[in-house]
Design a protein around this motif. Sequence first.
Motif, PDB file in Angstrom:
ATOM      1  N   LEU A  15       1.923  25.841  13.599  1.00  0.00           N
ATOM      2  CA  LEU A  15       1.360  26.504  14.772  1.00  0.00           C
ATOM      3  C   LEU A  15      -0.072  26.014  14.933  1.00  0.00           C
ATOM      4  CD1 LEU A  15       2.655  30.197  14.498  1.00  0.00           C
ATOM      5  CD2 LEU A  15       3.161  28.551  16.318  1.00  0.00           C
ATOM      6  N   MET A  16      -0.356  25.339  16.019  1.00  0.00           N
ATOM      7  CA  MET A  16      -1.661  24.716  16.229  1.00  0.00           C
ATOM      8  C   MET A  16      -2.364  25.357  17.420  1.00  0.00           C
ATOM      9  SD  MET A  16      -1.547  22.565  13.764  1.00  0.00           S
ATOM     10  CE  MET A  16      -3.044  21.664  14.101  1.00  0.00           C
ATOM     11  N   VAL A  17      -3.665  25.338  17.387  1.00  0.00           N
ATOM     12  CA  VAL A  17      -4.484  25.881  18.454  1.00  0.00           C
ATOM     13  C   VAL A  17      -5.706  24.988  18.619  1.00  0.00           C
ATOM     14  CG1 VAL A  17      -5.795  27.394  16.908  1.00  0.00           C
ATOM     15  CG2 VAL A  17      -5.628  27.974  19.326  1.00  0.00           C
ATOM     16  N   LEU A 412      -6.265  23.912   6.054  1.00  0.00           N
ATOM     17  CA  LEU A 412      -7.126  24.445   5.005  1.00  0.00           C
ATOM     18  C   LEU A 412      -7.435  23.355   3.980  1.00  0.00           C
ATOM     19  CD1 LEU A 412      -5.387  27.882   4.406  1.00  0.00           C
ATOM     20  CD2 LEU A 412      -7.588  27.511   5.492  1.00  0.00           C
ATOM     21  N   PRO A 413      -8.679  22.983   3.810  1.00  0.00           N
ATOM     22  CA  PRO A 413      -9.006  21.921   2.833  1.00  0.00           C
ATOM     23  C   PRO A 413      -8.926  22.448   1.404  1.00  0.00           C
ATOM     24  CG  PRO A 413     -11.006  22.758   3.821  1.00  0.00           C
ATOM     25  CD  PRO A 413      -9.879  23.472   4.512  1.00  0.00           C
ATOM     26  N   GLN A 453      -3.721  29.408  10.529  1.00  0.00           N
ATOM     27  CA  GLN A 453      -4.225  29.967   9.279  1.00  0.00           C
ATOM     28  C   GLN A 453      -5.644  29.468   8.985  1.00  0.00           C
ATOM     29  OE1 GLN A 453      -1.556  28.861   6.160  1.00  0.00           O
ATOM     30  NE2 GLN A 453      -1.926  26.648   6.368  1.00  0.00           N
ATOM     31  N   TYR A 454      -5.937  28.224   9.387  1.00  0.00           N
ATOM     32  CA  TYR A 454      -7.307  27.728   9.230  1.00  0.00           C
ATOM     33  C   TYR A 454      -8.269  28.533  10.112  1.00  0.00           C
ATOM     34  CZ  TYR A 454     -11.370  24.628   9.554  1.00  0.00           C
ATOM     35  OH  TYR A 454     -12.644  24.120   9.521  1.00  0.00           O
ATOM     36  N   TRP A 458     -11.247  30.858   8.825  1.00  0.00           N
ATOM     37  CA  TRP A 458     -12.628  30.580   9.234  1.00  0.00           C
ATOM     38  C   TRP A 458     -13.302  31.835   9.775  1.00  0.00           C
ATOM     39  CZ3 TRP A 458     -15.805  26.532   8.591  1.00  0.00           C
ATOM     40  CH2 TRP A 458     -16.980  26.508   9.348  1.00  0.00           C
ATOM     41  N   LYS A 459     -12.587  32.596  10.594  1.00  0.00           N
ATOM     42  CA  LYS A 459     -13.148  33.828  11.157  1.00  0.00           C
ATOM     43  C   LYS A 459     -13.460  34.829  10.053  1.00  0.00           C
ATOM     44  CE  LYS A 459     -10.908  33.476  15.694  1.00  0.00           C
ATOM     45  NZ  LYS A 459      -9.932  34.100  16.629  1.00  0.00           N
TER      46      LYS A 459
END
Length: 728
Positions: A15-17, A412-413, A453-454, A458-459
């Motif tokens: 799922l990308m944004v 996520l790195p 999820q990234y 981040w938020k």
Amino acid sequence: MDLSTDIGFEIREELMVSPSDCAKPTKRLAHFLKPSTNSIEGKLFELPSHSLSSVPAAFEPKKWPLVVKFPGWNSPQKKWVTWVRKMAALHESTWKKAGIHEAILSSTYEIKRNTDLVLGLAEKWCPETNSFIFPWGEATVTLEDVMVSGYSVLGSPVFSPLETDELKAVEEKLSQVEKEYIRSASRRAEHYAWINKFMDSGSDIEHEAFLVLWLSRFVFPRSYCLIVKSVFPIAVHLARGTRIALAPAILASLYRDLSLLKEKIVALTKLVGCEDEYSALKMIIRSPFQFVQVWAWERFVKLRPNPNLIKNGEPRFALWHKLMIRVENVRTVFDLSQECFDWRPYAKTLNNWKLPVFYGEKEMRVSLDTHLSQELQSFARCLRFSELVGIDCIEQYLPHRVAMQFGMDQDLPAFVPRANDSPYIGWCVYNKPISYADLYVPSRLYEAGVTTQYLESWKQSLLGLQGENDDALPQKRILTSSETAQKRSKKLKQTKKRKFVARTKITPRRLDGTNDLDNSLETSNQKRRSTNATKRAKKSVYTTEDKKEDSDAYASSEFPLKMLPLKLILMKEADNSPVPPGFPPKSNLVRSRDSAKENNLAITESMVSSKKQNDFQNMKISNGENSSSQSQTFPSLIADKEAVKITEPAEKVMQNEPANGGSENVREDLTESGEMFLPRDMSKNECSNGEGKNFVSMVPDELEAWVGRLERIVAELKAARFGHKMPV
């Protein structure tokens, strides 16, 4: 994690944004740089707690007590530009083979420094991740940025030695020239002198000397306008077309100086109340920091000036030649640049600038079984995490944290361990061969995104950091440069005032040249109280109001002691002194007696003390304790003479009548037959009368006290004679 293997990238549906808007997430095939993680649990993705904090509350760099010098930010000299054109006509093919042609041409363009912009970027720097942490995302200077500027990411390390005798001989010639300058009057090899010596000289090492100056001034500068000896081997290699990986070494120096500058900015919030704020905040940026400013101009549209038009054959640096723009508050611009931040500025077409192969219209999958071009090998090197080995530092390179700068999607790195035990180990990690099957090269038109999820992680990280900042104590106001200067000026004035008071202070002196206060400090009681007395003596002097308090500690002192402020002392000295301040008195000053009762009491005490001393000496003689005849009669002689001779002048003083000749008679009696008061610390041999006989073998403590008291009485009579009074 095994650092010896090449992880590469992976492709999967997620799922990308878009990071720049709040559109609904879509599930699509995405390309991610490894290493990444599918879980937000743990500490793999947590930002350091100080990423958005520990900076001054207001962005006012001109008012900060911070001095930053940039010896590595050099502009081209006129002679340098001429020399580049002449040498390019001869060695252009060699430079292209070594991968430095465009970099040398870039050194002929001037990038004007915007200090506010540089400091604003340093505020956002995170030393743990070697990246800028903005409220809307993470970005950094990468190998791609340095490579586009003309420096090679491929080749041998910067610490490669010279192996043949021929190469070592060339290095020795360069060293001999440098030694000649060190032995000269200037005692150093400066850039301008270096140009004058080698330009158009026809020397067989002119090309190597040219590259030495280029490396010392624009690539690895160490100080203002000085030749760097450590670059001699690199220059010899490059002059023969040997490719050296200069890009990772330059990037390592940039990371190092960004981290050091961030430390200084953080220290601004901790210097409140410090006595030496100004000198504590000095920073020297030795790396070519113009790369950092150009990086910001390429990406932040609102912070950059209108670029120049590039002519055919000019490097990309020509876009920013001699341009400048001022922005009121760059911190605000950085925080609000989410929608206008350019993730891939080099992928856009530009007149008269040739796009590299890896910025193609369509995505590419290149099999590693085929021979890769140097451009594709360089792009692959930019995508891998590694260690950057510089001249004097090793820094970690983490491109998977900023995948969108390469046209990749961001996940996520994951955490990457360090491998910086030595330059050799770090270089092995950087130079490891590509082991995966295919190389994916995204289209230059592709718009990368982030996983949901990234974005959520981040938020959460930002909320946590903001919460820590809210709970933290409010920052104290930082002193501005003008306030710091005022504080230093005030401190300097106070120091000068103390020194002036110390020079002009007048203390009572006795007839024998000693100071009553000095003698009193030698008593045993004062030694026990020396610590407190010394502290009081630094701030004040003694007056006559506390005689009872100090009589035990200063039994031999005529003047009772009390402290006064230094300012009052100076005023009293000026009012009461018979001579101008700073000049020696014409005669010894003593305090006059106003009370006849006190004088009578002092004379009576001296007579009683004289009798006691005679009895004491007679008792010692009878017991055989003293074998010197002169030593036996010394106290009694003085006691008898002084008791008689001072009676008449004392009575005249008490009656406010002038004591004619009193002081002269006293002095003559004191010096009669060579008998004079001896200093307490005079050795036995120094007390000899010239015939081998000693006046005093031992003077008891009580006798010393009596002698001191008698001398002060004589001094009072002398003061009465001259009519002077000591200041109270």
